[in-house]
Design a protein around this motif. Sequence first.
Motif, mmCIF file in Angstrom:
data_model
loop_
_atom_site.group_PDB
_atom_site.id
_atom_site.type_symbol
_atom_site.label_atom_id
_atom_site.label_comp_id
_atom_site.label_asym_id
_atom_site.label_seq_id
_atom_site.Cartn_x
_atom_site.Cartn_y
_atom_site.Cartn_z
ATOM 1 N N UNK A 177 -2.506 -2.473 -9.950
ATOM 2 C CA UNK A 177 -1.681 -3.356 -8.715
ATOM 3 C C UNK A 177 -0.640 -2.698 -8.083
ATOM 4 N N UNK A 178 -0.045 -1.800 -9.002
ATOM 5 C CA UNK A 178 1.220 -1.032 -8.194
ATOM 6 C C UNK A 178 0.957 0.377 -7.942
ATOM 7 N N UNK A 179 -0.424 0.669 -7.634
ATOM 8 C CA UNK A 179 -0.958 1.897 -7.242
ATOM 9 C C UNK A 179 -0.514 2.170 -5.946
ATOM 10 N N UNK A 180 0.078 3.439 -5.272
ATOM 11 C CA UNK A 180 0.347 3.497 -4.075
ATOM 12 C C UNK A 180 -0.614 4.883 -3.559
ATOM 13 N N UNK A 181 -0.545 4.991 -2.270
ATOM 14 C CA UNK A 181 -1.515 6.106 -1.882
ATOM 15 C C UNK A 181 -0.754 7.417 -2.350
ATOM 16 N N UNK A 182 0.409 7.632 -2.561
ATOM 17 C CA UNK A 182 1.009 8.686 -3.124
ATOM 18 C C UNK A 182 0.454 9.084 -4.434
ATOM 19 N N UNK A 246 0.166 -11.198 -10.067
ATOM 20 C CA UNK A 246 -0.536 -10.998 -11.424
ATOM 21 C C UNK A 246 -1.617 -11.741 -11.751
ATOM 22 N N UNK A 247 -1.667 -12.990 -11.123
ATOM 23 C CA UNK A 247 -2.617 -14.053 -11.336
ATOM 24 C C UNK A 247 -3.773 -14.018 -10.711
ATOM 25 N N UNK A 248 -3.655 -13.342 -9.460
ATOM 26 C CA UNK A 248 -4.728 -13.189 -8.439
ATOM 27 C C UNK A 248 -6.065 -12.864 -9.178
#
Length: 335
Positions: A177-182, A246-248
Amino acid sequence: IKQGIDPKVEKHKKKFNKVRTSNVTFNQAYNDTYSFYSTKKIDAWSKGHKKRCKSIYDNYLTNTLGKLPLTEITDEMILQVLEGIYKKAPVTCQKAKHLISVVFNFAKDKRIFKGFNPVMHLKGNSLIAPTEPKHHRELPVTQVGEFLDKNNQYPNIYIKSYLYVMLTTALRVTSLRKTTWGMYDKKTNAFHIPSENMKGRKFFRCPLPSQAIPILDELRKEGDKPNEIIFKGNSKVVGEVGCLSSNTPNIVIRGFGFDANAHGIRTTFTRTLTKSKQYSIEVIEAQMSHKFASDIRLAYMGGEDYFDERKEAVQYFADWCDKQLAIYKGATNNS
């Protein structure tokens, strides 16, 4: 001098603060422990863990143990506190027990408490025994094709892309979920997940299957600045603003009609690879970001993370998923 005391030595000794261990309260020791583990450069407590510890302390420990000197706290007192928690929340009871033990151990290391950790007397106590763990509901391998078909038809591009990458890489829910393009390395087709986003607090290279590349290329059109979240959502949680909540994932999976959850899908991944007998347990466990060897063996291995082998395993699983989708669609068309 007649007493055998060197004045110079005594003068230097006075530079050190002598702590009266009998006066140190549980509250003081907890605050010192919390501060220490929150600011460590290595293996510091995560935001989630700090939040849990603070909640447990505020709700269960501050009014019961907080004002008592460590030297006056007995295992009987701790047991009474834990029994009260156990009646309402058995799982929280275990976490509270662990937190109390951590505080006492830190106080001993800090030399502000010189007694025995009373929590050790409660080891194996049947009155506060851990409950049977609840396993995450997995997606049966026989339903993978149907899952992929329904996911492909889902209208939200971020959610369906997230679920596909999660299924084929077995990344934990929050890490992805917290992954960024960087964090996306196009050269090796992998996510470079920083330690603070991983449960084990270790940097992780997560290989991606070739099928995920066009999916990511499509998402890049919506913005790909280094600090921009890849799988955008509406989370309002501090530190997760702009992520999927987190629930999605669980809500969507249940909406598809499956009795499974996002974390349980990791079981589908490891079960399939294990049954294939093509990959070692070390490779599979490494992709699951589990500890796959003892500290000594890991040291001898020099930080080996089986990246190349894991890349092959992830690709194998993604190809297997394609076959399951084709089988499901073929069966559906025939019927």
